[in-house]
Design a protein around this motif. Structure first.
Motif, PDB file in Angstrom:
ATOM      1  N   ARG A  82      29.614  31.480  38.024  1.00 57.59           N
ATOM      2  CA  ARG A  82      28.834  30.980  38.590  1.00 57.59           C
ATOM      3  C   ARG A  82      28.808  30.977  40.211  1.00 57.59           C
ATOM      4  O   ARG A  82      27.902  30.488  41.095  1.00 57.59           O
ATOM      5  CB  ARG A  82      28.711  29.788  37.405  1.00 57.59           C
ATOM      6  N   THR A  83      30.432  30.632  40.630  1.00 55.61           N
ATOM      7  CA  THR A  83      30.393  30.997  42.270  1.00 55.61           C
ATOM      8  C   THR A  83      31.248  31.598  42.118  1.00 55.61           C
ATOM      9  O   THR A  83      32.130  31.774  41.869  1.00 55.61           O
ATOM     10  CB  THR A  83      30.589  29.179  42.501  1.00 55.61           C
ATOM     11  N   THR A 102      25.985  31.592  42.779  1.00 57.04           N
ATOM     12  CA  THR A 102      25.693  30.716  43.674  1.00 57.04           C
ATOM     13  C   THR A 102      26.975  31.109  44.567  1.00 57.04           C
ATOM     14  O   THR A 102      27.583  31.375  44.488  1.00 57.04           O
ATOM     15  CB  THR A 102      26.118  29.519  43.474  1.00 57.04           C
ATOM     16  N   VAL A 104      28.825  31.649  47.863  1.00 55.77           N
ATOM     17  CA  VAL A 104      29.833  29.835  48.643  1.00 55.77           C
ATOM     18  C   VAL A 104      30.191  30.790  49.788  1.00 55.77           C
ATOM     19  O   VAL A 104      31.026  31.499  50.134  1.00 55.77           O
ATOM     20  CB  VAL A 104      31.542  29.118  47.488  1.00 55.77           C
TER      21      VAL A 104
END
Length: 234
Positions: A82-83, A102, A104
């Motif tokens: 998810r990241t 997402t 980062v």
């Protein structure tokens, strides 16, 4: 006799035939060693790199520029990421196919705990060595800080082939600056205890996935390899 005395005695015996006043620079050292073992085409170097990476338990994929975003998106989705941590100089198109993920930023203020919470890290590399199956990162714009590839549990690394692939370590060294933060990666992080039980993910990512990115199509790469083989045969 103490252990120290034994070591010093061995050193004295080893130096008994060295003339007085002779320093380390007094005797020339031959530098005529082989820079690479055997003769391989660029395509064969890439194949050897893939073979040795797999032998080190890295997962190897191949892609062209057009299919790279889709492949990265699929690999992240299959892992349930998810990241994903991305260096500031990473090509933005690489993550274009990563929906629901997402991105980062690589920040100096990030703590080890924050980095450990990231699902994956995506980077490029400086050079890859075929004979040893090693990836070398030097902290370049598409690689980021050294720690971002050591803390997250999943590292996805893109190698541009054949341009970033060399045959041997002696061929790789001139491409690298000694004052850069070099990270040499041969497979996922692993160690063994005294009973030789292998444990992965102790000193770095538990999972290493490598994408060999070809600028040309597969057919063009095969055509170039055949042309190189014909030239060598002549």
């Amino acid at each position: 006799m103490s252990s120290r005395d034994m070591v010093l005695a061995r050193v004295r015996r080893a130096l008994v035939d060295v003339p007085r006043g002779e320093g380390p620079g007094g005797v020339p050292v031959a530098r005529d060693y082989h820079r690479v073992h055997g003769s391989r085409t660029s395509a064969q170097n890439v194949d050897l790199l893939a073979e040795n990476l797999a032998d080190y338990r890295a997962v190897v994929h191949r892609s062209d520029v057009e299919g790279l975003p889709r492949l990265i998106g699929r690999l992240l989705a299959e892992r349930g990421a998810r990241t994903v941590l991305v260096p500031p100089g990473l090509d933005a198109s690489w993550t274009a196919g990563s929906t629901g993920v997402t991105l980062v930023e690589d920040r100096a203020s990030s703590t080890p705990r924050e980095l450990d919470a990231v699902d994956s890290v995506l980077t490029g590399c400086a050079v890859a060595i075929a004979e040893t199956g090693t990836l070398v990162l030097d902290g370049g714009p598409d690689q980021g800080r050294r720690r971002i590839t050591l803390v997250p549990d999943h590292h996805l690394c893109v190698v541009r082939v054949p341009g970033q692939v060399v045959g041997s370590v002696p061929e790789a060294l001139p491409r690298l600056a000694p004052d850069r933060p070099l990270t040499w990666i041969s497979g996922p992080s692993a160690t063994s205890d005294i009973e030789l039980d292998r444990v992965e993910g102790v000193h770095g990512p538990r999972t290493l996935e490598v994408i060999l990115l070809a600028a040309a199509s597969e057919a063009e790469v095969e055509s170039e390899a055949e042309a190189e083989a014909e030239v060598e045969a002549d």
